[in-house]
Write a protein that holds these residues in place. Structure first.
Motif, PDB file in Angstrom:
ATOM      1  N   GLY A  11       0.816  -1.209   0.000  1.00  0.00           N
ATOM      2  CA  GLY A  11       0.000   0.000   0.000  1.00  0.00           C
ATOM      3  C   GLY A  11       0.847   1.254   0.000  1.00  0.00           C
ATOM      4  N   VAL A  12       0.197   2.389   0.222  1.00  0.00           N
ATOM      5  CA  VAL A  12       0.889   3.674   0.237  1.00  0.00           C
ATOM      6  C   VAL A  12       1.373   3.976   1.653  1.00  0.00           C
ATOM      7  N   LEU A  13       2.486   4.698   1.758  1.00  0.00           N
ATOM      8  CA  LEU A  13       3.061   5.084   3.048  1.00  0.00           C
ATOM      9  C   LEU A  13       3.108   6.606   3.120  1.00  0.00           C
ATOM     10  N   ILE A  14       2.430   7.179   4.117  1.00  0.00           N
ATOM     11  CA  ILE A  14       2.420   8.626   4.294  1.00  0.00           C
ATOM     12  C   ILE A  14       3.105   8.983   5.604  1.00  0.00           C
ATOM     13  N   PHE A  15       3.427  10.274   5.745  1.00  0.00           N
ATOM     14  CA  PHE A  15       4.066  10.766   6.962  1.00  0.00           C
ATOM     15  C   PHE A  15       3.015  11.029   8.040  1.00  0.00           C
ATOM     16  N   GLY A 147      11.525   4.645  11.409  1.00  0.00           N
ATOM     17  CA  GLY A 147      10.785   4.019  12.495  1.00  0.00           C
ATOM     18  C   GLY A 147       9.726   3.050  12.028  1.00  0.00           C
ATOM     19  N   PRO A 148       8.906   2.582  12.982  1.00  0.00           N
ATOM     20  CA  PRO A 148       7.859   1.597  12.667  1.00  0.00           C
ATOM     21  C   PRO A 148       6.811   2.166  11.724  1.00  0.00           C
ATOM     22  N   THR A 184       3.970   6.410   8.918  1.00  0.00           N
ATOM     23  CA  THR A 184       5.189   6.357   9.712  1.00  0.00           C
ATOM     24  C   THR A 184       5.120   7.402  10.810  1.00  0.00           C
ATOM     25  N   GLU A 185       5.964   7.286  11.824  1.00  0.00           N
ATOM     26  CA  GLU A 185       5.999   8.281  12.893  1.00  0.00           C
ATOM     27  C   GLU A 185       6.739   9.546  12.473  1.00  0.00           C
ATOM     28  N   MET A 202      -0.153   7.103  17.082  1.00  0.00           N
ATOM     29  CA  MET A 202       0.334   5.991  16.284  1.00  0.00           C
ATOM     30  C   MET A 202       0.046   4.677  16.994  1.00  0.00           C
ATOM     31  N   ASN A 203      -0.657   3.794  16.303  1.00  0.00           N
ATOM     32  CA  ASN A 203      -0.951   2.464  16.837  1.00  0.00           C
ATOM     33  C   ASN A 203      -1.668   2.539  18.181  1.00  0.00           C
TER      34      ASN A 203
END
Length: 273
Positions: A11-15, A147-148, A184-185, A202-203
């Motif tokens: 999938g896509v990864l955003i900040f 990071g995670p 991402t963090e 986050m999470n």
């Protein structure tokens, strides 16, 4: 701009703090002007417009370019083309960003084989104009996400009708599949269309000294029973004009502070001369 830094787990990864405004399937992307292996041949996949950039994700896991990140401040000479025969497309140039592991200028074309090029392009130009208000003269070197990686909370990719009513949400699917949006963090390394906002939890675990405030906000601004009613705790400053409805004729400057793309209306006028 950067290669293969905006995808994760298919999938896509955003900040952290970046929001997806639009996404569009059935997009084909081509490059010209550079001999880097990842730019060879046309790519098919999905295109995202976010509050900070445009992201292309490949639909093939065998493609050398799995993702391509295009911040607004790296765009030059963007135009919308409507050929008599063939699909409408967006064209322009992209310049590399400091630290993006690539140097130079590349020409791009993005064909929308299922439609939506004009709507996507107009929203992209408006987002670039808004982002230019907060752009610093010399952005810091680009830093890839660190990071995670977590599955993004729904407010990061569901339509924000009240806050971004210049975005043509109705011309595209409501939102990308939840299982294909990751976060991402790391905060965005460049400016977006609004002042920098604190990143979301986050999470399920808020970060920073104001964790309790963020946690309360995150639980308040999204209701699964009313997905189209979204409360956004971050509001635009009083002195920032946010139009209630995008006018038919929108003036876009020929240049942003860093030399941004011309407006759609200018491109159409140029084409009709």
């Amino acid at each position: 701009m950067s290669i293969n830094t905006a995808h994760a787990q298919g999938g896509v990864l955003i900040f952290a703090g970046e929001r997806i405004l639009l996404y569009c399937d059935d997009v084909e992307m081509g490059f010209d002007g550079d001999h880097q292996p990842e730019f060879k041949g046309n790519k098919k996949g999905r295109l995202y417009l976010t509050t900070h950039r445009v992201i292309f994700n490949s639909s093939s896991s065998k493609e050398a370019m799995q993702s391509f990140s295009m911040p607004f401040y790296c765009m030059r000479g963007i135009e919308l083309e409507q050929p008599v025969f063939g699909a409408n497309y967006i064209k322009g140039k992209l310049v590399s960003e400091q630290g993006g592991k690539w140097q130079g200028v590349v020409k791009i074309k993005m064909w929308f084989t299922a439609g939506g090029a004009i709507e996507f392009g107009q929203a992209m130009l408006r987002a670039g104009q808004l982002a230019s208000r907060y752009q610093v003269q010399q952005p810091p070197p680009y830093t890839p996400p660190q990071g995670p990686v977590y599955q993004a909370p729904p407010p990061m990719y569901t339509p924000q009708y009240d806050n971004y009513n210049w975005v043509p949400f109705g011309a595209f699917p409501t939102a990308p599949p939840a299982q294909q949006v990751y976060m991402t963090e790391s905060p965005p390394p460049y400016s977006g269309i609004e002042p920098t906002a604190p990143p979301p939890p986050m999470n399920g675990h808020p970060q920073g000294a104001d964790a309790k405030a963020r946690e309360a906000a995150s639980s308040a601004y999204y209701s699964p029973s009313a997905p189209h009613n979204v409360y956004m705790p971050q509001q635009a400053p009083n002195n920032v004009y946010m139009p209630q409805q995008a006018p038919n004729n929108v003036y876009m400057p020929q240049q942003f502070p860093s030399g941004a793309p011309p407006s759609y209306s200018d491109a159409v006028n140029k084409k009709n001369q």
